[in-house]
Design an enzyme around this catalytic site. Structure first.
Site, short mmCIF file in Angstrom:
data_model
loop_
_atom_site.label_atom_id
_atom_site.label_comp_id
_atom_site.label_asym_id
_atom_site.label_seq_id
_atom_site.Cartn_x
_atom_site.Cartn_y
_atom_site.Cartn_z
N ASP A 155 43.13 48.54 37.68
CA ASP A 155 43.34 47.21 38.24
C ASP A 155 42.16 46.90 39.15
OD1 ASP A 155 45.80 47.81 37.07
OD2 ASP A 155 46.91 46.63 38.55
N LYS A 219 45.55 39.36 36.19
CA LYS A 219 46.59 39.64 37.18
C LYS A 219 46.43 38.71 38.36
CE LYS A 219 47.83 43.53 40.25
NZ LYS A 219 47.66 44.97 40.52
N LYS A 255 49.75 39.76 34.31
CA LYS A 255 50.53 40.52 35.28
C LYS A 255 50.65 39.76 36.59
CE LYS A 255 50.51 44.80 38.01
NZ LYS A 255 49.85 46.08 38.29
#
Lengths: 319, 298
Positions: A155, A219, A255
């Site tokens: 991430d 995300k 996400k």
């Protein structure tokens, strides 16, 4: 399905120079903020009950990246979290596992050992999370470190300073460099920190920028600022991945992270997914929740459905 | 415009009291409340099981702070409730007179008794520990201390007939000792209870310590009795048919403390029974320190 590499080559002319990239991103249609929020709110009014609710709860559990990103994280805490990810409700073995645990790079090895053999993945934040304020070599080293320790997913955070200053190509090149570092070894999630991007137009631009640069997932947030995932900004990103697939054939995951604390909210997000991009994304390969306390609420709701009695915080772990 | 024009009545919307706020029922339902002669008084919210669930969440959230407050502080706050009630005495006299079919003077006696009961329980907050706790003699160099601890979230099915004095007599002992309460008001006459919520909201009582729901005990009771996050249930008002027995069976699942309904005259001095019903005794051993040559460490 075409590979990400071909998507990148499809946009080769767009990403050839800073000017071209800016023209492309600023040429994206503007976002109708009122319409977006109204659409997100109206999808949030769907009533999901009984068997559909049971399905949604299990699906949501299986989509969670169970997260601990605190300075006070210890190996013990990470192991406890991993144990919970593998077996969320010890009183009910039919409960699905979560998708992954999400930790800092130095905890990856601990987490990897703790989830071994369960199918739960290990995601690691990287690239000077959460601010992203470090030079590229440092970010690359951070990423390489996490992958070497066994991370299945990375991430990364984008450089919001560069993005807001209009240096889109710099952001693009950084994402592409991290993607190259990940290669086939790890899936890359790109965090935009939507709460710092100020406008919906910027979120749309960041989404396209990330997808063109090779993100496997986009995300919303780090969970470290005031405004995290909202239905509206997630809807906007879902529209971006839908349009991207229509244009290039490449499917990208989404996400939302931070601020999703209860079952009702999580189900609203699943409705957004189903109504915007469809069933193709209703799978933990393509949609995730970055959350920690959400899991407890999902488990309590699951127990309520199973037993008919309201459950309470005494029957789930404190974490 | 004519000077004699009659003024339109401003009707009060009675609302629930949950978590320090005044929500309507989640279900949107209301039911008609009438006085003892059948005249319409107001619409009261008809709470659903989800209102009950929300109330339990609020009560659980408030529990730590309220149980952790000093007994002295709790006493001050309960006394403050009595002060606020005194200020709205006329309103409660009117509501009690309507609800129970009493004359104004008889209703005033009931309201005064209820206010005095708050004061009485306010005095007990820092004394109950001396009565039911204490130092136990043990054969060893230890202190052995028993102290009463609050049970947790208590569901209270308030008396059906005594709409105010009875209500006060069941709520005050629960919260005096540090529990938090989810109260199902009298179904027939919930208005004094809903007004009590307004008093509690202005009495320094932290939101969520008392949550007041109006509606049917038979509808909400089973869910609260089976709720895994409720620690005790007071069945005083569960007088309808077999309800008390059913609730007691449901409550057994997570070993709730249960106070069974019994015939009770709320005008009499209440004693400490209702307080001790929702207390648990915690006993701790603590070394006195090494003994000196004289056999004592002091």
């Amino acid at each position: 399905m075409p590979t990400t590499a071909s998507a990148a080559s499809a946009f080769a002319d767009v990403t050839a120079s800073d000017g071209a990239l800016r023209r492309f991103l600023h040429g994206l249609p503007g976002v109708d903020a009122v319409g977006l929020e109204a659409r997100a709110a109206s999808l949030g009014t769907r009533s999901i009950k009984t068997t559909a609710k049971a399905y949604a709860i299990d699906l949501a559990i299986s989509m969670i990246d169970l997260t601990t990103l605190e300075g006070a994280d210890t190996p013990g805490k990470v192991r406890a979290l991993a144990a919970k990810a593998v077996n969320p409700d010890p009183t009910d073995r039919t409960t699905p596992t979560t998708a992954a645990v999400c930790v800092y790079p130095d905890m990856v090895a601990t987490a990897k050992a703790a989830v071994a053999g369960s199918g739960v993945k290990v995601a690691s934040v990287a690239t000077a999370f959460p601010a992203g304020r470090a030079a590229l070599p440092v970010k690359l080293a951070d990423t390489a470190d996490a992958i070497a320790a066994g991370a299945d997913e990375i991430d990364m955070v984008i450089d919001r300073g560069a993005f807001l200053a209009g240096h889109y190509l710099k952001v693009y090149e950084q994402i592409a460099a991290i993607k190259a570092e990940c290669g086939d070894r790890a899936r890359l999630k790109v965090i935009f920190e939507t709460g710092e991007l100020s406008t919906y137009d910027n979120i749309r631009r960041a989404s396209w920028l990330g997808m063109m640069a090779g993100a496997d997932f986009i995300k919303t947030s780090t969970g470290k600022v005031a405004v995290n995932a909202t239905p509206a900004n997630t809807l906007l990103m879902l529209e971006a991945v839908r349009d991207f697939r229509a244009q290039t054939g490449v499917q990208i995951g989404v996400k939302p992270a931070g601020g999703i604390r209860n079952t009702k909210e999580a189900i609203k997000f699943l409705v957004l997914v189903n109504e915007t991009v469809g069933e193709d994304w209703l799978d933990n390969h393509w949609f995730r929740f970055g959350a920690s306390s959400l899991l407890n609420d999902l488990l309590m709701q699951r127990q309520k459905l199973a037993t008919g009695r309201y459950s309470g915080p005494d029957y789930v772990t404190v974490d | 415009m004519s000077e004699q024009q009659t003024r339109l009545n401003v009707f009060k919307t009675y609302k629930l009291y949950v978590g320090g706020k005044f929500p309507r029922s989640e279900s949107g339902r209301v039911y008609e409340v009438s006085d003892s002669k059948g005249k319409w008084l107001a619409n009261a919210p008809l709470s659903s099981r989800k209102d009950a669930r929300d109330a339990v969440v609020a009560a659980r959230k408030a529990f730590g702070g309220w149980a952790g407050a000093t007994a002295y502080n709790r006493g001050q706050i309960l006394y403050r409730v009595a002060e606020m009630l005194e200020g709205r005495r006329d309103q409660f006299v009117r509501e009690v007179a309507d609800a129970e079919g009493l004359s104004k003077s008889k209703a005033a006696v009931v309201v005064d008794a209820a206010i005095d009961r708050w004061v009485w329980y306010a005095g007990w907050t820092d004394k109950i520990a001396q009565v039911v706790g204490g130092a136990n003699p043990v054969a060893g160099p230890y202190f052995n201390l028993s102290s009463p601890e609050p049970t947790g979230v208590v569901t209270v099915v308030a008396p059906q007939d005594s709409s105010f004095l009875g209500l006060v007599s069941v709520i005050a002992p629960v919260i005096a000792t540090g529990n938090t309460a989810v109260v199902i008001a009298s179904e027939k006459s919930p208005l004094p209870a809903l007004s009590l919520g307004e008093v509690l909201a202005t009495s320094d009582l932290p939101g969520g310590v008392v949550n007041i729901l109006s509606g049917k005990a038979a509808e909400m009771g089973p869910h609260l009795a089976a709720h895994q996050d409720v620690n005790a249930i007071d069945l005083t008002g569960a007088t309808e048919g077999d309800l008390a027995r059913e609730l007691e069976i449901a409550a057994a699942d997570n070993l709730k403390r249960v106070l069974r309904p019994r015939s009770e005259d709320f005008n009499e001095s209440p004693g400490t029974d209702r307080m001790t019903a929702f207390l648990e005794t915690k006993t701790v051993w603590h070394p006195t320190g090494s003994l000196g040559a004289s056999g004592s460490s002091y």
